[in-house]
Design a protein around this motif. Sequence first.
Motif, PDB file in Angstrom:
ATOM      1  N   ARG A 189       0.852  -1.184   0.000  1.00 26.27           N
ATOM      2  CA  ARG A 189       0.000   0.000   0.000  1.00 26.27           C
ATOM      3  C   ARG A 189       0.895   1.245   0.000  1.00 26.27           C
ATOM      4  N   VAL A 190       1.157   1.728  -1.193  1.00 22.96           N
ATOM      5  CA  VAL A 190       2.109   2.833  -1.371  1.00 22.96           C
ATOM      6  C   VAL A 190       1.367   4.140  -1.655  1.00 22.96           C
ATOM      7  N   PRO A 226      -0.046   2.867  -6.902  1.00 23.68           N
ATOM      8  CA  PRO A 226      -0.201   3.400  -5.540  1.00 23.68           C
ATOM      9  C   PRO A 226      -1.663   3.399  -5.104  1.00 23.68           C
ATOM     10  N   VAL A 227      -1.878   3.382  -3.802  1.00 19.87           N
ATOM     11  CA  VAL A 227      -3.251   3.495  -3.302  1.00 19.87           C
ATOM     12  C   VAL A 227      -3.658   4.954  -3.196  1.00 19.87           C
ATOM     13  N   ASP A 267       5.147   8.647 -11.361  1.00 17.88           N
ATOM     14  CA  ASP A 267       5.706   8.109 -12.595  1.00 17.88           C
ATOM     15  C   ASP A 267       6.580   6.898 -12.289  1.00 17.88           C
ATOM     16  N   SER A 268       7.432   7.014 -11.277  1.00 15.83           N
ATOM     17  CA  SER A 268       8.319   5.904 -10.925  1.00 15.83           C
ATOM     18  C   SER A 268       7.541   4.654 -10.559  1.00 15.83           C
ATOM     19  N   ALA A 269       6.556   4.815  -9.689  1.00 17.76           N
ATOM     20  CA  ALA A 269       5.795   3.658  -9.231  1.00 17.76           C
ATOM     21  C   ALA A 269       5.093   2.956 -10.394  1.00 17.76           C
ATOM     22  N   LEU A 270       4.398   3.718 -11.221  1.00 15.43           N
ATOM     23  CA  LEU A 270       3.680   3.118 -12.338  1.00 15.43           C
ATOM     24  C   LEU A 270       4.634   2.518 -13.363  1.00 15.43           C
ATOM     25  N   THR A 271       5.761   3.172 -13.589  1.00  7.56           N
ATOM     26  CA  THR A 271       6.761   2.643 -14.514  1.00  7.56           C
ATOM     27  C   THR A 271       7.267   1.283 -14.047  1.00  7.56           C
ATOM     28  N   LEU A 272       7.361   1.116 -12.737  1.00  4.61           N
ATOM     29  CA  LEU A 272       7.860  -0.127 -12.155  1.00  4.61           C
ATOM     30  C   LEU A 272       6.756  -1.148 -11.891  1.00  4.61           C
ATOM     31  N   GLY A 273       5.549  -0.849 -12.347  1.00  5.28           N
ATOM     32  CA  GLY A 273       4.457  -1.802 -12.211  1.00  5.28           C
ATOM     33  C   GLY A 273       3.749  -1.787 -10.874  1.00  5.28           C
ATOM     34  N   VAL A 274       3.890  -0.689 -10.127  1.00  7.47           N
ATOM     35  CA  VAL A 274       3.241  -0.560  -8.821  1.00  7.47           C
ATOM     36  C   VAL A 274       2.153   0.514  -8.902  1.00  7.47           C
ATOM     37  N   LEU A 305      -5.624   5.743   4.359  1.00  6.74           N
ATOM     38  CA  LEU A 305      -5.322   4.706   3.369  1.00  6.74           C
ATOM     39  C   LEU A 305      -4.453   3.592   3.940  1.00  6.74           C
ATOM     40  N   LYS A 306      -3.978   3.774   5.170  1.00  8.58           N
ATOM     41  CA  LYS A 306      -3.150   2.779   5.848  1.00  8.58           C
ATOM     42  C   LYS A 306      -1.971   2.322   4.975  1.00  8.58           C
ATOM     43  N   PRO A 307      -1.149   3.262   4.525  1.00  2.00           N
ATOM     44  CA  PRO A 307      -0.014   2.888   3.668  1.00  2.00           C
ATOM     45  C   PRO A 307       1.062   2.157   4.450  1.00  2.00           C
ATOM     46  N   ASP A 308       1.828   1.351   3.743  1.00  2.00           N
ATOM     47  CA  ASP A 308       3.005   0.746   4.362  1.00  2.00           C
ATOM     48  C   ASP A 308       4.288   1.373   3.811  1.00  2.00           C
ATOM     49  N   LEU A 309       4.144   2.356   2.905  1.00  2.00           N
ATOM     50  CA  LEU A 309       5.287   3.091   2.378  1.00  2.00           C
ATOM     51  C   LEU A 309       4.804   4.414   1.775  1.00  2.00           C
TER      52      LEU A 309
END
Length: 334
Positions: free
Chosen positions: A71-72, A90-91, A81-88, A131-135
């Motif tokens: 849950r980023v 985000p919440v 951009d970085s997260a989506l580029t790497l296939g993640v 959103l209770k993120p873990d990062l």
Amino acid sequence: MATAIRPARLRGLALGALSLTGALALSACGFSESGGSASGSSDSGSGSGSAATHTVKTAMGDVKVPVDPKRVVVLDTGELDSALTLGVRPVGATHSASEDSFPSYLPASETKGIKEVGEIANPNLETVASLKPDLILTSKVRDGDRYEQLRAIAPTVMTESTGSAWKENFQLHAEALGKQAEAKKVVADYDAHVAKVTEAIGGKKKAAATEVNFVRFVEGADIRIYGKQNYIGSILADLGVGRPAITDKAKDGFSYDVSPEKIDLANADVVFTSTYGDPAKAGTTKTMNSGLWKGLKASKNGKVFKVDDRLWIAGIGYTAAGKILDEFQAKMTG
């Protein structure tokens, strides 16, 4: 500027953050800053259901993050951009003040379901916590003054700044997300793309002999002739194109700001231009209809190209860079 949080709201947020931190600890996704731990080290939690963490070096010190965060939350366009580029996916993510949603260059299918958590540099911390993120991924220049509040919610990885350091930031994002292998492929693909575009515009020699400027019209500010120490400047450097001498006068390498009466200083073989805000209020229309603008070498030769500010200036990532390279090639060879 960030909006001040009133004491009552701050107490509520602190209690919520502490509650959330407790919940994260119970699920073994807790974090801490540790002095002296080597970057990339792995620690396995003890007991049933505990999750492994590893330590990453950030602008705020060493931070332990989950090896496989689920849950980023990202607080800037570069991080998104970085997260989506790497296939993640985000919440949660912030959006810019000039847009009501996420950058339009990103496919809607990829941003669907991401919760908006406020504007860049002014996130709603209560929404982030809910959103209770873990990062959490952000930068010191955007959210340094909120670091203690953010780290009370989840492990927070901050880069020092944004813009010209986008490649280094991407590597830190990849490390925090546990996506180093994917990052290597992204970088290799980008390098190959750059080489392909350079070849398409005539090769390295011709590229170096072609002076390229980037001019940005900004509502409420002077016109910016972009230097070399920024996102778009780094991409132009990778392509090996020439840059006019005026770019060496850019303040801190970022931009050389001029009034419409001095726009002739932007003279170059090719000029890319974008506008932040209303074109009329930013002076785009008036300046580009002036005799000085029409006297630019690029204007005379039909080499002035208008591009999307939200992509070329605010994208700040590898997905944006790939789209910029495609557009650069299309306009230079069209």
